[in-house]
Structures are given as structure tokens and as C-alpha cells.
Design an enzyme around this catalytic site. Structure first.
Site, PDB file in Angstrom:
ATOM      1  N   SER A 232      -2.938 -11.311  21.873  1.00  0.00           N
ATOM      2  CA  SER A 232      -2.404 -12.338  21.603  1.00  0.00           C
ATOM      3  C   SER A 232      -1.975 -13.514  22.854  1.00  0.00           C
ATOM      4  CB  SER A 232      -1.059 -12.298  20.881  1.00  0.00           C
ATOM      5  OG  SER A 232      -0.559 -13.208  20.035  1.00  0.00           O
ATOM      6  N   GLU A 353      -6.926 -11.653  10.618  1.00  0.00           N
ATOM      7  CA  GLU A 353      -5.690 -11.937  11.626  1.00  0.00           C
ATOM      8  C   GLU A 353      -4.586 -12.730  11.031  1.00  0.00           C
ATOM      9  OE1 GLU A 353      -5.246 -11.552  14.746  1.00  0.00           O
ATOM     10  OE2 GLU A 353      -6.943 -10.822  15.663  1.00  0.00           O
ATOM     11  N   HIS A 457      -3.061  -9.474  12.306  1.00  0.00           N
ATOM     12  CA  HIS A 457      -2.635  -9.610  13.805  1.00  0.00           C
ATOM     13  C   HIS A 457      -2.005  -8.533  14.601  1.00  0.00           C
ATOM     14  CE1 HIS A 457      -2.503 -12.194  17.456  1.00  0.00           C
ATOM     15  NE2 HIS A 457      -1.117 -12.228  17.392  1.00  0.00           N
TER      16      HIS A 457
END
Length: 538
Positions: A232, A353, A457
Site C-alpha cells: 500500500s 482490492e 486490500h
């Protein structure tokens, strides 16, 4: 408040929450005040504890770590001086050597942040520390590869100590270093005349890498074989360091997880960078909120403001600034032009995600239905004609609105930018591309989501780390997948090629789908995520 503003604000808040709320440090390992020297008299260097060395000499002094079953940890080692007082918003300075033996058996304080991953948050600016996990046993014939991990959290939250790396270190026979770097306004404030504007957190990461080059040999690591990795915002940090001239020679390979180098700042979920002019405008807003906007010396005023007040005044998400000395160009543009450090890259994203953000927004009272879908799409894609095209390409039927919204977020902000990054990098360097696709990955947040999240995610992280020191419950097949992922990552760190005799073949120029008992190359990811549509939409 308009729907556009409400959903965008909520989405930004979820960016940090999704990446960090699940990995809080366990209560048995409280963070100690980092300003405490934690030194004491002790045995000479090399003294055995349980038969293994737990006292190591670093360039700044001796540290005593902890011996575990098969590995050792050294936590809270300073790699730079505390950025406090006049050093708030200054480039990192060398750490101050200490006398005696420094206690490195507990995590140091996280960098200042609101409550989330760190229980109660943190206001301790003395936070430029790193943690080392190294396999135990006899000194290897050759130094071990080193993986330096940069945590995610939207550049506003997170802590290196949340990532227990012992499985990666022992199975892969590598040394793992996790890093704390300045976050939020303290890491990325920009102001006219302030050297280092918008890039203090990136400068901290470079200081940690220089510490590794100089000192990781004392822990059995190879300073000439360093892989910079992150997820990330940490993944995007790797992108930024690939494009940062001052990072030349500081790492030899790169792993980018869910942080595509071609992310865009006009979309609130994907990490990215912003022009210095935009960062300065945000800095002026912060100064005004903190009561320093009209001060004769704005920076002197801001350096006197209490940390908690700064945290309350800063924006939910932060981005590094480009058009700066540390980051002269937008990393996306630099990579497109081939102006980046040419090292082998392992890159990828997760199959679903966007589902975590979509679920959070639905749970907050904004259902995605055929009637609301056009307005929701327009809230995140306000350019003329974009929302209409998205609604046509991603139709919402009676009950599938949440997953459709999640697919839009994931495809637009992660899967397709990752594919674009792949294409740009692979022109110049060896590259391996994965997609993590375990649709039954263990949940990272509490509660029952409004729809199945699949592989959202950050869902790959429990396969690499024990988050917060707490291993997630995995099935036998998921354990095998975790071992395979660790094998791929650590072989890449060792040889710049993830392939080996014990794992399925990972060809270049394809995407390797990673799922329990189903690890296969695929050439359909681009079509599955509608990347031709997104490339045409712009």
C-alpha cells in the site's frame, strides 16, 4: 454535505483503517517511550543467551535483543536522531551513540498518529527506529539476504513493529528489517522555504536504508543484497525510492505490493504523489487550522504546536510531494521515461482490492443500488462523462451493488495501474507480476461484512507476517500457500528470481495467480479487470 464530499471523506478515512486496524500490537507488548535510552550494564558482546548471541554491536552502540525458538529479534534500534524541537520538519540526522547496552527487547513508540493500528495512537516524535529479525543458529557461510519492509497505512498510520517477520526470516533464511518513518503532516508537510518539503518520510526511509548498508552485517545480513519491500503506502514508497536520485545504491531489488507506481492522486484510495504546489496548499491549510496561518514565522509557530493538535488538523490521507529535490519527478512519469533505478522488481495486487472500501461505505449507510449507483460513481469519478461510462461498463443489478463498486475501485486504482506499472518497468528490468486471489483469506477487520470480500486490500499480509504478533487462522491449504509465497519472496530477495524446485513455475510476462492449491500463470487478468476500458477512460 454533498454525496460527493461525504463519500470521498469516508473513503479517505477507510484507506488508513483497512490497512491498519487489524494489526494492533498485542497487549502483552506495550510500546515504551522511545525517548528513554534503555541502556544498562550487561555482558560483553557475544554473550550467549540460550546458546545464541543476543548482544550485538551496532555503529552507535551495543544492543541486547531477544532469543526465540529459531530466531532473534532486536527492536527499537534508532537509525536517526529524534526529529524533535528544531529538528521537527528537518531531514533526518545521524543517531546519537549511547553508552552501555541498549535494551532492544521491546518495540519503540510508533510515529505520531491517531488511534487505529496503534492502540490510543501515538504522540511521540522520537520514533525513527527499526526492528531486526534474524534466523538463529550458526553463522552462515555467506551473509543472508536482507528484506527492508515499509509498512502501509495511507502515509498516516502504521508501525514497523506490527509486522512479526519470524516466519519469513526462518523459512526463507533472510534478515528482515521493519522501519518506522514520519507520517502525516510531520512526515509530508510542505511550505515555501522549508527544505525537504513534502518528503521527510521518504528521507527517513533512505536514512534507514543507509543504516542497513552500514550495519546489517552485525546481524548476519548481506549489505550488498538488500530488497526494499512494502505494501500500500509502503509499496508506493518503494516506487518513490525507485525514482529518487538519492536512493541510488541503497537497495538491489524491489517488491511492490498493492502500491502501483502509476496511482493517481485524484482517486482517494490508491497511494500516489502530488505536485509540490498542491502539497504547499495543503500545508497552508494545516497552518491555518493549527493557528499559525498568520504568524510572522509560520514554521517557528508550527514547531511549537502540540503533536495532538497537529494530528487533529491534518488531512486524513497524505501524499509525498514531487518537483522536490528528493523526488524531482512524479514516479509514474519517471518510470515511463525509464529514469529510475534499474533493479529487478516483484509486483502485484489482490484480486478484490476495492471490496473493503465498498463494504465500509455500504455499512456506513450508503447502499449501492441501481438507483444510487450513478450518484455514487459520480462522487468518485466527477469528470464529465466518466460516471456514465462506468455505470454502463459495470451495471448494478438488484443485489450486487457493493461488489460492483468494489470491482470499480479495485480495477481503477490497483489492478490496472499495477498492469501499467508492470509494462513500464518490464521494458527495462526483470519483473515478476502476481495477483493474490484467495477468496477465503482470513478477515482483517472485525464484524460481518455486508457481502463476501474475497481477497481485498492487505489480505495477503497474514501469509507473510504474524500481524501484531498474532497469527491468523489458516487452513492447511492456506498454510501451504503462505509457505509458497514466502518461498517466492525470499528466493527473489536471494537471487532476483522467485523460481525454485519446490514451487510452481512463475514465468515472466504473465501474471501468477496465487490461491490455495491453485497457483497458475494467467494471461486473462488484464481483461478480467477491464483494463482496456480504464486505459481508454483516462
Amino acid at each position: 454535505m454533498t454525496l460527493h464530499r461525504t463519500l470521498t471523506t469516508l473513503g479517505c478515512a477507510l484507506t488508513a483503517l483497512l490497512a491498519t486496524a487489524w494489526s494492533a500490537a498485542p497487549p502483552s507488548q506495550p510500546a515504551r517511550p522511545a525517548a528513554t535510552a534503555r541502556t544498562h550494564d550487561g555482558p560483553a558482546p557475544g554473550t550467549a543467551h540460550g546458546g545464541h548471541r543476543t548482544v550485538v554491536r551496532t555503529r552507535d552502540g551495543l544492543v541486547r535483543g531477544t532469543a526465540h525458538d529459531g530466531y532473534r529479534t532486536f527492536e527499537g534500534i534508532p537509525y536517526a536522531a529524534p526529529p524533535v524541537g528544531r529538528l521537527r520538519w528537518a531531514p533526518p540526522r545521524p543517531a546519537v551513540p549511547w553508552p552501555g547496552v541498549r535494551d532492544a527487547t521491546r518495540p519503540a513508540s510508533a510515529c505520531p498518529q491517531l488511534a487505529g493500528e496503534v492502540p490510543g495512537g501515538s504522540t511521540d516524535e522520537d520514533c525513527l527506529h527499526l526492528n531486526v529479525t534474524t534466523p538463529d543458529g550458526a553463522q552462515p557461510a555467506r551473509p543472508r539476504p536482507v528484506i527492508v519492509w515499509l509498512h502501509g497505512g495511507g502515509f498516516t498510520t502504521g508501525a514497523g513493529s506490527s509486522y512479526d517477520a519470524h516466519r519469513m526470516a526462518t523459512r526463507g533464511d533472510v534478515v528482515v528489517v521493519t522501519v518506522d518513518y514520519r507520517l502525516g503532516a510531520l512526515g509530508f508537510l510542505a511550505h515555501r522555504g522549508l527544505p525537504g518539503s513534502g518528503t521527510f518520510g521518504l528521507a527517513d526511509q533512505q536514512a534507514a536504508l543507509r543504516w542497513v548498508r552500514a550495519g546489517i552485517g552485525a546481524f548476519g545480513g548481506d549489505p550488498r543484497n538488500v530488497t526494499l519491500a512494502g505494501e500500500s503506502a509502503g509499496g508506493y514508497s518503494v516506487c518513490a525510492q525507485l525514482a529518487a536520485p538519492a536512493a541510488a545504491g541503497l537497495f538491489d531489488r524491489a517488491i511492490i505490493q498493492s502500491g502501483p507506481c502509476t496511482g493517481r492522486p485524484d482517486r482517494p484510495f490508491a497511494p500516489s504523489s502530488v505536485p509540490l504546489s498542491e502539497a504547499r496548499a495543503a500545508g497552508a491549510g494545516l497552518a491555518a487550522k493549527a493557528g499559525c496561518g498568520s504568524a510572522r514565522d509560520v514554521m517557528a509557530c508550527l514547531r511549537r504546536v502540540d503533536v495532538s493538535r497537529l494530528l487533529a488538523a491534518q488531512e486524513t490521507d497524505q501524499q509525498p510531494a514531487y518537483a522536490t529535490p528528493l523526488l524531482p519527478a512524479d514516479p509514474a512519469a519517471a518510470i515511463a521515461a525509464g529514469r529510475f533505478h534499474h533493479v529487478p522488481v516483484l509486483i502485484g495486487s489482490n484480486h478484490d482490492e476495492g471490496n473493503g472500501w465498498a463494504a465500509g461505505i455500504v455499512r456506513a449507510g450508503y447502499p449501492v443500488t441501481p438507483g444510487t449507483w450513478p450518484d455514487v460513481a459520480a462522487a468518485f469519478f466527477p469528470a464529465p462523462g466518466q460516471a456514465q461510462a462506468i455505470v454502463h461498463a459495470y451495471p448494478v443489478h438488484r443485489t450486487d451493488g457493493g461488489p460492483v463498486f468494489g470491482a470499480v475501485i479495485g480495477d481503477a486504482d490497483f489492478a490496472c495501474p499495477t498492469a501499467r506499472t508492470d509494462g513500464l518497468l518490464a521494458t527495462h528490468v526483470p519483473l515478476w507480476h502476481y495477483e493474490f486471489a484467495d477468496e477465503h483469506a482470513p478477515p482483517l477487520t472485525e464484524g460481518t461484512p455486508p457481502f463476501p470480500l474475497g481477497a481485498p486490500h492487505a489480505s495477503e499480509l497474514p501469509y507473510l507476517f504474524d500481524l501484531g504478533g498474532r497469527p491468523r487462522e489458516l487452513t492447511a491449504a492456506q498454510h501451504r500457500l503462505a509457505n509458497t509465497v514466502i518461498d517466492y519472496w525470499t528466493r527473489f530477495a536471494r537471487t532476483a528470481d522467485p523460481n525454485g524446485p519446490s514451487s510452481p513455475l512463475w514465468p515472466r510476462h504473465t501474471v501468477l495467480s496465487l490461491a490455495p492449491d491453485h497457483i497458475v500463470p494467467t494471461r486473462t487478468a488484464h481483461a478480467r479487470h477491464h483494463c482496456a476500458f480504464w486505459n481508454a477512460l483516462g
